[in-house]
Scaffold this active site. Structure first.
Site, PDB file in Angstrom:
ATOM      1  N   LYS A 169       0.872  -1.182   0.000  1.00 17.65           N
ATOM      2  CA  LYS A 169       0.000   0.000   0.000  1.00 17.65           C
ATOM      3  C   LYS A 169       0.905   1.227   0.000  1.00 17.65           C
ATOM      4  O   LYS A 169       1.281   1.739   1.038  1.00 17.65           O
ATOM      5  CB  LYS A 169      -0.886  -0.023   1.248  1.00 17.65           C
ATOM      6  CG  LYS A 169      -2.247   0.637   1.095  1.00 17.65           C
ATOM      7  CD  LYS A 169      -2.195   2.091   0.720  1.00 17.65           C
ATOM      8  CE  LYS A 169      -1.785   3.020   1.836  1.00 17.65           C
ATOM      9  NZ  LYS A 169      -1.512   4.398   1.366  1.00 17.65           N
ATOM     10  N   GLY A 200      -3.947   3.626  -2.345  1.00 18.23           N
ATOM     11  CA  GLY A 200      -5.198   4.130  -1.775  1.00 18.23           C
ATOM     12  C   GLY A 200      -4.881   4.933  -0.540  1.00 18.23           C
ATOM     13  O   GLY A 200      -3.710   5.071  -0.165  1.00 18.23           O
ATOM     14  N   GLY A 202      -4.606   5.911   3.428  1.00 16.46           N
ATOM     15  CA  GLY A 202      -4.205   5.150   4.601  1.00 16.46           C
ATOM     16  C   GLY A 202      -5.381   4.743   5.473  1.00 16.46           C
ATOM     17  O   GLY A 202      -5.430   3.631   5.999  1.00 16.46           O
ATOM     18  N   GLY A 206      -5.248   1.220   3.702  1.00 17.38           N
ATOM     19  CA  GLY A 206      -4.187   0.926   4.672  1.00 17.38           C
ATOM     20  C   GLY A 206      -4.759   0.308   5.943  1.00 17.38           C
ATOM     21  O   GLY A 206      -4.261  -0.704   6.449  1.00 17.38           O
ATOM     22  N   GLU A 244       9.249   1.852  10.803  1.00 21.92           N
ATOM     23  CA  GLU A 244      10.348   2.794  10.550  1.00 21.92           C
ATOM     24  C   GLU A 244       9.732   4.187  10.548  1.00 21.92           C
ATOM     25  O   GLU A 244       9.014   4.555   9.624  1.00 21.92           O
ATOM     26  CB  GLU A 244      10.990   2.516   9.188  1.00 21.92           C
ATOM     27  CG  GLU A 244      11.552   1.123   9.029  1.00 21.92           C
ATOM     28  CD  GLU A 244      12.771   0.861   9.887  1.00 21.92           C
ATOM     29  OE1 GLU A 244      13.245   1.796  10.573  1.00 21.92           O
ATOM     30  OE2 GLU A 244      13.236  -0.282   9.888  1.00 21.92           O
ATOM     31  N   CYS A 278      13.890  10.912   6.781  1.00 23.10           N
ATOM     32  CA  CYS A 278      13.747  10.540   8.190  1.00 23.10           C
ATOM     33  C   CYS A 278      15.087  10.585   8.918  1.00 23.10           C
ATOM     34  O   CYS A 278      15.136  10.824  10.104  1.00 23.10           O
ATOM     35  CB  CYS A 278      13.142   9.157   8.290  1.00 23.10           C
ATOM     36  SG  CYS A 278      14.051   7.955   7.310  1.00 23.10           S
ATOM     37  N   GLU A 378       9.940  16.779  14.176  1.00 21.96           N
ATOM     38  CA  GLU A 378      10.453  16.531  12.838  1.00 21.96           C
ATOM     39  C   GLU A 378       9.801  17.519  11.862  1.00 21.96           C
ATOM     40  O   GLU A 378       8.578  17.580  11.772  1.00 21.96           O
ATOM     41  CB  GLU A 378      10.126  15.096  12.431  1.00 21.96           C
ATOM     42  CG  GLU A 378      10.708  14.725  11.101  1.00 21.96           C
ATOM     43  CD  GLU A 378      10.449  13.270  10.760  1.00 21.96           C
ATOM     44  OE1 GLU A 378       9.288  12.843  10.826  1.00 21.96           O
ATOM     45  OE2 GLU A 378      11.417  12.563  10.426  1.00 21.96           O
TER      46      GLU A 378
HETATM   47  P1  NAD Z   1       2.370   8.921   6.808  1.00 20.12           P
HETATM   48  O1  NAD Z   1       2.622   8.278   8.104  1.00 20.12           O
HETATM   49  O2  NAD Z   1       1.351   9.965   6.706  1.00 20.12           O
HETATM   50  O3  NAD Z   1       1.955   7.825   5.713  1.00 20.12           O
HETATM   51  C1  NAD Z   1       2.764   6.699   5.430  1.00 20.12           C
HETATM   52  C2  NAD Z   1       1.902   5.621   4.795  1.00 20.12           C
HETATM   53  O4  NAD Z   1       0.940   5.167   5.741  1.00 20.12           O
HETATM   54  C3  NAD Z   1       1.099   6.092   3.584  1.00 20.12           C
HETATM   55  O5  NAD Z   1       1.046   5.050   2.634  1.00 20.12           O
HETATM   56  C4  NAD Z   1      -0.278   6.348   4.195  1.00 20.12           C
HETATM   57  O6  NAD Z   1      -1.317   6.296   3.251  1.00 20.12           O
HETATM   58  C5  NAD Z   1      -0.362   5.218   5.191  1.00 20.12           C
HETATM   59  N1  NAD Z   1      -1.330   5.397   6.281  1.00 20.12           N
HETATM   60  C6  NAD Z   1      -1.778   6.560   6.815  1.00 20.12           C
HETATM   61  N2  NAD Z   1      -2.672   6.302   7.794  1.00 20.12           N
HETATM   62  C7  NAD Z   1      -2.786   4.955   7.889  1.00 20.12           C
HETATM   63  C8  NAD Z   1      -3.539   4.077   8.715  1.00 20.12           C
HETATM   64  N3  NAD Z   1      -4.361   4.551   9.646  1.00 20.12           N
HETATM   65  N4  NAD Z   1      -3.404   2.752   8.538  1.00 20.12           N
HETATM   66  C9  NAD Z   1      -2.573   2.256   7.612  1.00 20.12           C
HETATM   67  N5  NAD Z   1      -1.835   3.036   6.796  1.00 20.12           N
HETATM   68  C10 NAD Z   1      -1.923   4.368   6.936  1.00 20.12           C
HETATM   69  O7  NAD Z   1       3.799   9.434   6.349  1.00 20.12           O
HETATM   70  P2  NAD Z   1       4.175  10.266   5.062  1.00 20.12           P
HETATM   71  O8  NAD Z   1       3.682  11.662   5.260  1.00 20.12           O
HETATM   72  O9  NAD Z   1       3.793   9.532   3.824  1.00 20.12           O
HETATM   73  O10 NAD Z   1       5.782  10.228   5.140  1.00 20.12           O
HETATM   74  C11 NAD Z   1       6.530  11.087   5.932  1.00 20.12           C
HETATM   75  C12 NAD Z   1       6.894  10.468   7.255  1.00 20.12           C
HETATM   76  O11 NAD Z   1       7.544   9.232   7.053  1.00 20.12           O
HETATM   77  C13 NAD Z   1       7.849  11.298   8.061  1.00 20.12           C
HETATM   78  O12 NAD Z   1       7.383  11.454   9.383  1.00 20.12           O
HETATM   79  C14 NAD Z   1       9.139  10.513   8.074  1.00 20.12           C
HETATM   80  O13 NAD Z   1       9.943  10.670   9.174  1.00 20.12           O
HETATM   81  C15 NAD Z   1       8.685   9.131   7.911  1.00 20.12           C
HETATM   82  N6  NAD Z   1       9.730   8.327   7.276  1.00 20.12           N
HETATM   83  C16 NAD Z   1      10.425   7.407   8.031  1.00 20.12           C
HETATM   84  C17 NAD Z   1      11.440   6.681   7.455  1.00 20.12           C
HETATM   85  C18 NAD Z   1      12.221   5.660   8.240  1.00 20.12           C
HETATM   86  O14 NAD Z   1      12.761   4.754   7.640  1.00 20.12           O
HETATM   87  N7  NAD Z   1      12.315   5.752   9.534  1.00 20.12           N
HETATM   88  C19 NAD Z   1      11.752   6.855   6.136  1.00 20.12           C
HETATM   89  C20 NAD Z   1      11.041   7.790   5.408  1.00 20.12           C
HETATM   90  C21 NAD Z   1      10.009   8.507   5.998  1.00 20.12           C
END
Ligand code: NAD
Length: 476
Positions: A169, A200, A202, A206, A244, A278, A378
């Site tokens: 996803k 789709g 989250g 998700g 992560e 990140c 962050e």
């Molecule tokens: P996000 O958490 O908003 O979304 C990540 C994914 O989760 C997306 O595919 C989203 O659609 C899905 N999602 C959202 N709500 C959900 C739910 N309730 N259930 C299941 N899935 C759900 O993050 P983002 O805005 O896409 O990315 C940025 C964030 O990602 C930053 O906070 C960054 O630090 C983090 N990040 C971490 C790493 C790492 O390896 N530690 C790497 C890159 C980014």
């Protein structure tokens, strides 16, 4: 505007059951780019059913068969390098070097997984027990927008190496990149259902993956807030989780460091991937008696970074992925000013001549206290906070005074001292006197940066579970 209205389920490109559309713009120009039809819960259920049906054959396949599969996936992604780069430049706006690196890392993750699989001991003798490492079942792989290809491929490679099938996803904001990648992965000719890709939202597609009893594991990369929601949801069916999450990583400049050499690396660490990383080193810890030097060099180095068209090879900072992300960065710059930090370079607004896209001004704040929001939260943009310390002990204390623990960077003229400090920092990874890329090293964080590790043996074992058999030579 390009319409993206296909998902990939059971080896076929299918029209989503979901009927919601979202529109996205090119982040560099603001021009309309895509109209995306999103997967819903029903699509997630179909994908999970396909992955479940494909699981017995994949988990029962030989090591050699899976190595061959990984090779084919590698070759398919490698062949599409140009298309992948183009889509990422248009949809995400990552600078060319970052984008090229992400695409190559994505392909390489299949090759790395193949090598790991070649040498991995699935069966071990522990005392009188034969311990077998067995795959988990269907893995739900949920990924963010900031390095779409490498997250998808990195997770998929390990799932397949372990013998688990996958429902992926990706972020709804990466639909065009995902469509290109899906086309390439399809060409690898895997059996239907081994991997399924459903772009789709989250909270719909998700959340269904997190809820569904036929999913055994979630590997998630994204924000800490969503990671917590996933962990809470996953416990209902006792899914294994790898999370992560975010970071607020410290870069510790020790007083014996060569600041002229270290500063370009510290600024690069703060601004990887336009700051949307990140692992960004966004807190620069400098000794008080060398603060003036550090401020001068940091300001000069940050000012030198070219902001603009991601296709220009000289560009170091591309646009923020979305208007929303742009506003988030503006919010934190304003907050920094309100909190009394000293603005050295950058600030609110867009750089001159770049008004159409989501461009921000790379920003350095000095006189930051570690309690300020800009030092604790962050930002996910090119905004660096300089914090001073008096002693090495205080540097370590400030480095560790954070909710996160993903990454750290240490610079010193004395490698033993650098390693001593590195060993005291609570972080999943520490880079000493340089920036590195080691695909076999575990990646992941302490504390609210996540749970578990990806990459290398640790990453493979996150998709496996030990099963002990005793009496395996006993006849009755
Ligand atoms: P996000 O958490 O908003 O979304 C990540 C994914 O989760 C997306 O595919 C989203 O659609 C899905 N999602 C959202 N709500 C959900 C739910 N309730 N259930 C299941 N899935 C759900 O993050 P983002 O805005 O896409 O990315 C940025 C964030 O990602 C930053 O906070 C960054 O630090 C983090 N990040 C971490 C790493 C790492 O390896 N530690 C790497 C890159 C980014």
């Amino acid at each position: 505007m390009k319409t993206i209205d296909h998902l990939y389920i059971n080896g076929e490109f299918v029209t989503p059951h979901g009927s919601e559309f979202m529109e996205f713009a090119n982040p560099s120009t603001g021009a309309p780019l895509t109209r995306v039809r999103l997967a819903d819960e029903t699509d997630a259920q179909r994908a999970i059913a396909a992955a479940k049906a494909a699981y017995p054959a994949l988990s029962g396949s030989s090591r050699e068969q899976r190595m061959d599969t990984l090779q084919r996936l590698h070759d398919a992604v490698r062949e599409g390098e140009h298309e992948l780069i183009e889509a990422m430049l248009d949809e995400y706006g990552g600078p060319l070097a970052t984008t090229t690196g992400t695409v190559r890392r994505a392909a390489a993750s299949f090759a790395v997984a193949k090598e790991l699989l070649a040498g991995y001991d699935f069966v071990r003798q522990l005392g009188s027990a034969r311990v077998q490492m067995v795959p988990l079942g269907v893995a739900g792989l949920v990924t963010p927008w900031n390095a779409n290809y490498s997250f998808i491929c990195g997770k998929l490679a390990m799932a397949i190496a372990s013998g688990s099938t996958a429902v992926i996803k990706p972020s709804e904001m990466s639909a065009m990149q995902t469509a290109v990648l899906t086309g390439l992965l399809h060409r690898a000719g895997l059996p239907p259902g081994v991997f399924n890709i459903i772009t789709g939202r989250g909270d719909t597609a998700g959340a269904e993956i997190v809820r569904h009893p036929d999913v055994a594991k979630i590997s998630f990369t994204g924000s800490t807030a969503v990671g917590k929601a996933i962990a809470r949801g996953a416990v209902e069916t006792m899914k294994r989780v790898t999370l992560e999450l975010g970071g607020k990583s410290p870069t510790v400049l020790l007083d014996d460091a060569n600041f002229e050499k270290a500063m370009p690396l510290a600024i690069a660490a703060a601004t990887f991937n336009s700051g949307q990383a990140c692992l960004a080193g966004t807190r620069l810890l400098v000794p008080l008696h060398r603060l003036d030097d550090a401020k001068r060099l940091a300001a000069a180095e940050m000012s030198r970074l070219k902001v603009g068209d991601p296709r220009d090879p000289a560009t170091r900072i591309g646009p923020m992925v979305s208007r929303r992300q742009w506003e988030r960065v503006q919010h934190y710059i304003r907050l920094g000013l309100e909190e009394g930090a000293e603005l050295l370079v950058g600030g609110e607004g867009k750089p001159q001549g770049l008004e159409a896209g989501n461009f921000v001004r790379p920003t350095v704040f000095a006189n930051v206290h570690n309690g300020m929001a800009i030092a604790r939260e962050e930002i996910f943009g090119p905004v660096l906070s300089i914090i001073s310390y008096r002693t090495e002990e205080e540097a370590v204390q400030i480095a560790n005074d954070t909710d996160y623990g993903l990454h750290a960077y240490v610079f010193s003229g004395d490698v033993a001292r650098a390693n001593r400090v590195a060993s005291q920092i609570v972080a999943g990874r520490v880079f000493v006197n340089g920036l590195y890329d080691e695909p076999l090293a575990p990646f992941g964080g302490f504390r609210q940066s996540g749970l578990g590790r990806e990459f290398g043996i640790h990453g493979l074992e996150a998709y496996l579970e030990p099963k002990a058999i005793m009496g395996y030579e006993t006849t009755l």
